[in-house]
Scaffold this motif. Structure first.
Motif, mmCIF file in Angstrom:
data_model
loop_
_atom_site.group_PDB
_atom_site.id
_atom_site.type_symbol
_atom_site.label_atom_id
_atom_site.label_comp_id
_atom_site.label_asym_id
_atom_site.label_seq_id
_atom_site.Cartn_x
_atom_site.Cartn_y
_atom_site.Cartn_z
ATOM 1 N N LEU A 20 -94.287 21.627 -34.896
ATOM 2 C CA LEU A 20 -95.572 22.014 -34.309
ATOM 3 C C LEU A 20 -95.550 23.487 -33.916
ATOM 4 O O LEU A 20 -96.493 24.244 -34.203
ATOM 5 C CB LEU A 20 -95.862 21.145 -33.084
ATOM 6 N N LYS A 21 -94.475 23.890 -33.266
ATOM 7 C CA LYS A 21 -94.357 25.278 -32.828
ATOM 8 C C LYS A 21 -94.327 26.220 -34.022
ATOM 9 O O LYS A 21 -94.944 27.300 -34.004
ATOM 10 C CB LYS A 21 -93.095 25.428 -31.980
ATOM 11 N N LYS A 22 -93.640 25.836 -35.075
ATOM 12 C CA LYS A 22 -93.535 26.654 -36.285
ATOM 13 C C LYS A 22 -94.911 26.909 -36.897
ATOM 14 O O LYS A 22 -95.153 27.938 -37.546
ATOM 15 C CB LYS A 22 -92.644 25.943 -37.304
ATOM 16 N N ASN A 23 -95.839 25.961 -36.670
ATOM 17 C CA ASN A 23 -97.172 26.074 -37.245
ATOM 18 C C ASN A 23 -98.222 26.548 -36.240
ATOM 19 O O ASN A 23 -99.421 26.350 -36.442
ATOM 20 C CB ASN A 23 -97.582 24.740 -37.854
ATOM 21 N N GLY A 24 -97.749 27.189 -35.183
ATOM 22 C CA GLY A 24 -98.665 27.851 -34.267
ATOM 23 C C GLY A 24 -99.423 26.940 -33.328
ATOM 24 O O GLY A 24 -100.417 27.363 -32.725
ATOM 25 N N ILE A 25 -98.988 25.694 -33.206
ATOM 26 C CA ILE A 25 -99.645 24.786 -32.269
ATOM 27 C C ILE A 25 -99.192 25.159 -30.856
ATOM 28 O O ILE A 25 -98.005 25.107 -30.546
ATOM 29 C CB ILE A 25 -99.291 23.316 -32.568
ATOM 30 N N ASP A 26 -100.135 25.517 -30.016
ATOM 31 C CA ASP A 26 -99.768 25.961 -28.665
ATOM 32 C C ASP A 26 -100.201 25.001 -27.572
ATOM 33 O O ASP A 26 -99.883 25.207 -26.394
ATOM 34 C CB ASP A 26 -100.326 27.357 -28.384
ATOM 35 N N THR A 27 -100.953 23.946 -27.939
ATOM 36 C CA THR A 27 -101.449 23.007 -26.929
ATOM 37 C C THR A 27 -101.451 21.591 -27.497
ATOM 38 O O THR A 27 -101.813 21.382 -28.657
ATOM 39 C CB THR A 27 -102.886 23.366 -26.491
ATOM 40 N N ILE A 28 -101.048 20.640 -26.662
ATOM 41 C CA ILE A 28 -101.143 19.223 -26.981
ATOM 42 C C ILE A 28 -101.939 18.554 -25.874
ATOM 43 O O ILE A 28 -101.701 18.788 -24.684
ATOM 44 C CB ILE A 28 -99.748 18.560 -27.088
ATOM 45 N N TYR A 29 -102.914 17.718 -26.256
ATOM 46 C CA TYR A 29 -103.693 16.935 -25.305
ATOM 47 C C TYR A 29 -103.252 15.478 -25.435
ATOM 48 O O TYR A 29 -103.090 14.981 -26.552
ATOM 49 C CB TYR A 29 -105.188 17.041 -25.612
ATOM 50 N N GLY A 30 -103.066 14.782 -24.323
ATOM 51 C CA GLY A 30 -102.615 13.414 -24.493
ATOM 52 C C GLY A 30 -102.461 12.626 -23.217
ATOM 53 O O GLY A 30 -102.812 13.060 -22.113
ATOM 54 N N VAL A 31 -101.930 11.408 -23.394
ATOM 55 C CA VAL A 31 -101.518 10.524 -22.308
ATOM 56 C C VAL A 31 -100.143 10.007 -22.682
ATOM 57 O O VAL A 31 -99.981 9.396 -23.743
ATOM 58 C CB VAL A 31 -102.487 9.342 -22.105
ATOM 59 N N VAL A 32 -99.145 10.263 -21.850
ATOM 60 C CA VAL A 32 -97.774 9.902 -22.213
ATOM 61 C C VAL A 32 -97.435 8.482 -21.768
ATOM 62 O O VAL A 32 -98.133 7.868 -20.973
ATOM 63 C CB VAL A 32 -96.751 10.889 -21.620
ATOM 64 N N GLY A 33 -96.338 7.994 -22.285
ATOM 65 C CA GLY A 33 -95.823 6.658 -22.019
ATOM 66 C C GLY A 33 -94.884 6.295 -23.157
ATOM 67 O O GLY A 33 -94.579 7.128 -24.033
ATOM 68 N N ILE A 34 -94.438 5.039 -23.182
ATOM 69 C CA ILE A 34 -93.522 4.589 -24.236
ATOM 70 C C ILE A 34 -94.218 4.691 -25.584
ATOM 71 O O ILE A 34 -95.341 4.194 -25.728
ATOM 72 C CB ILE A 34 -93.086 3.140 -23.976
ATOM 73 N N PRO A 35 -93.637 5.330 -26.613
ATOM 74 C CA PRO A 35 -92.312 5.953 -26.653
ATOM 75 C C PRO A 35 -92.352 7.487 -26.761
ATOM 76 O O PRO A 35 -91.472 8.080 -27.361
ATOM 77 C CB PRO A 35 -91.759 5.355 -27.948
ATOM 78 N N VAL A 36 -93.414 8.126 -26.213
ATOM 79 C CA VAL A 36 -93.599 9.566 -26.482
ATOM 80 C C VAL A 36 -93.433 10.467 -25.257
ATOM 81 O O VAL A 36 -93.675 11.673 -25.343
ATOM 82 C CB VAL A 36 -94.993 9.821 -27.114
#
Length: 567
Positions: A20-36
């Motif tokens: 993701l970083k290699k492809n210039g992704i600077d932000t992730i939106y989400g809700v965490v929990g098993i398994p991430v």
């Protein structure tokens, strides 16, 4: 295993973050929990901003609108099964609207899922996603993570943009491999959305048809806004002198105050035009499928679209121009040198006469004071403040709040109006507000119906947690459409369309450290809105309007069947 060998290992979670970083992704939106959960931690450690939501659908909406604003896929991270399904609503909506987005979800043990043996949150997520997205991939080996992300990026932004699902199994997230070998598997995607040049013949045919028109009209769709061909679109319109109508999310490509805007005479312009240019707009339900009372059966169409199968979807297209919008407009501009299009002076005068009549009618509604307020005088108050804040993003949803807001709130810059789009989905508001604020760093004003706000209202905690410059105005008439419905059975339960009268939404944001206002007059609306914008802090204004105002289903009541049987 020696210490040196252990230090040179990596796992799937780190590999996907590196990709993701290699492809210039600077932000992730989400809700965490098993398994991430650890994947989000690793992303944050690597400098990728993680914005955590209270519900996956809002996280997905934030990712989707980020994609619309930037032309890069917004990333939404969810847990397995129910979390995945919550995010899928936003992903399907992104696909329908042409927004580039990638949903990455963890999933349970493949071997147990395939035998349906009842694993934790068991679901075949890859195949569940397929009907709703452009592409759906599952990754089973850590060495495939780089190529999988590359395919997802390319699928999301090429052609007509849309949603892509990327399924990461529990096994692949925890799988270990040599870091040097893993590094060789990730790369930067080259030219993921190559230009698609229209054929010269199609451009020439379109210009000849346009040159012969007496009453031409350009309809700007959100595809034109997404293309970021702003200068060329404006140059084409001003060079030809052709009046234009912006669809909702195309408002601001040219300022709504531009003299060639026919928005105030929409019905007249649509029904009277002899040649219509669909520029990144589709003849779907939002344009009555090109049929119905607003359209002449004699109208001829020129359509600019990147998707060949969109041509002739509802009406025969006399001059299809298939290519990306940027290249198509560029080609049309170049073609004007050999096939000039003269400004239709008489047609413009006729449109202006109808505009004047309609503007005068609207002015009466806007300038009539009522107590309680109605949609018109409350929106007028907002409009008069926003004219001094033309760079803010305006998020708008609801039924009457949306319909009237679209007509009253002027936009001056492209891609600044964000609303429910092609599906007419409610509940996008808070996700869009967060996505726009995080992506741009600019202020956001969200104009919400009270019912629409309820779909994602808990995200005001997200807005406060990240201290985002978002000001929310809730048009509170205590109901879905309106708050004066009657229970036909006569008992104490409220009518299906009635919400809690007198609700104090402003108190909700105060509970999270934001600023709340109660506004009962246009002057109070303006004072609170100015204060919210000046503060840069999360602000919510409870705009109290008359429960008896509002039309059921807004401007599309004809789509809401009524029972013909009386009890």
């Amino acid at each position: 295993m020696s210490a040196d060998q252990t230090q040179n290992l990596t796992d799937g979670m780190h590999i996907i973050v590196d990709a993701l970083k290699k492809n210039g992704i600077d932000t992730i939106y989400g809700v965490v929990g098993i398994p991430v959960t650890d994947m989000a931690r690793h992303a944050q450690a690597e400098g990728i901003r993680y914005i955590g939501f209270r519900h996956e659908q809002s996280a997905g909406n934030a990712a989707a609108i980020s994609g619309f604003i930037t032309q890069k896929p917004g990333i939404c991270l969810t847990v397995s099964a129910p979390g995945f399904l919550n995010g899928m609503v936003a992903l399907a909506n992104a696909t329908t609207n042409g927004f580039p987005m990638i949903q990455i979800s963890g999933s349970s043990d493949r071997a147990i899922i395939d035998l349906q043996q009842g694993d934790y949150e068991e679901l075949d997520q890859m195949n569940t996603a397929k009907p709703f997205v452009k592409a759906s991939y599952r990754v089973n080996k850590p060495e495939d993570l780089g190529i999988a992300l590359a395919r997802a990026i390319r699928a999301s932004v090429s052609g007509r943009p849309g949603g892509v699902y990327l399924d990461l199994t529990t096994e692949v997230l925890s799988a270990v491999m040599d870091k040097d070998a893993a590094d060789k598997t990730i790369f930067t995607v080259e030219d993921p959305a190559p230009r698609q040049i229209p054929s010269p013949d199609s451009v020439n045919k379109a210009l000849k048809l346009l040159a012969s028109a007496k009453r031409p009209l350009i309809i700007l769709g959100k595809g034109a806004a997404y293309a970021q061909a702003d200068d060329n679109i404006r140059q084409f319109i001003e060079t030809t002198g052709i009046p234009y109508l912006p669809m909702s999310m195309a408002k601001g490509l040219l300022p709504d105050t531009h003299p060639l805007s026919a928005a105030s005479a929409r019905s007249y312009a649509l029904s009277s035009a002899d040649v219509v240019v669909l520029m990144g707009a589709r003849l779907n339900w939002l344009l009555d499928h090109g049929k119905g009372k607003h359209w002449s059966p004699e109208t001829q169409f020129i359509q600019l679209d990147i998707e060949p199968s969109e041509i002739d979807s509802n009406r025969p297209i006399a001059a299809p121009v298939v290519g990306d919008i940027y290249s198509s407009i560029e080609s049309l501009l170049a073609g004007l040198k050999s096939t000039p299009v003269k400004s239709p002076t008489e047609w413009i005068v006729s449109i202006d006469e109808h505009k004047k009549i309609n503007v005068e009618k609207m002015a009466v509604k806007l300038n009539t004071d009522t107590s309680p307020m109605n949609y018109f005088n409350a929106l007028r108050a907002i409009r008069d403040v926003l004219v001094d804040h033309q760079d803010v993003y305006v998020v708008n949803e609801g039924a009457n709040t949306l319909d009237n807001g679209r007509n009253i709130i002027d936009m001056y810059q492209p891609r600044k109006r964000l609303d429910c789009g092609t599906w007419g989905v409610m509940g996008v508001g808070m996700g869009y507000a967060v996505g726009a604020a995080v992506t741009s760093g600019k202020p956001v004003v969200a104009i919400e119906g009270d019912s629409a706000f309820g779909f994602s209202g808990m995200e005001i905690e997200t807005i406060c947690r990240y201290k985002l410059p978002v000001t929310i105005l809730i048009f509170n008439n205590g109901g879905i459409y309106r708050g004066d419905g009657v229970n036909l059975h006569g008992d104490q339960d409220p009518s299906p369309t009635v919400l809690m009268g007198g609700a104090r939404y402003d108190k909700m944001i105060e509970a999270f450290g934001g600023i709340g206002y109660q506004a009962t007059t246009p002057a109070e609306v303006q004072e609170a809105l100015r204060a919210g914008l000046a503060s840069g802090h999360p602000t919510l204004i409870n705009v109290v309007i008359d429960p008896a105002v509002g039309t059921e289903s807004g401007h599309i009541g004809n789509l809401n069947p009524k029972s013909v049987v009386k009890n």
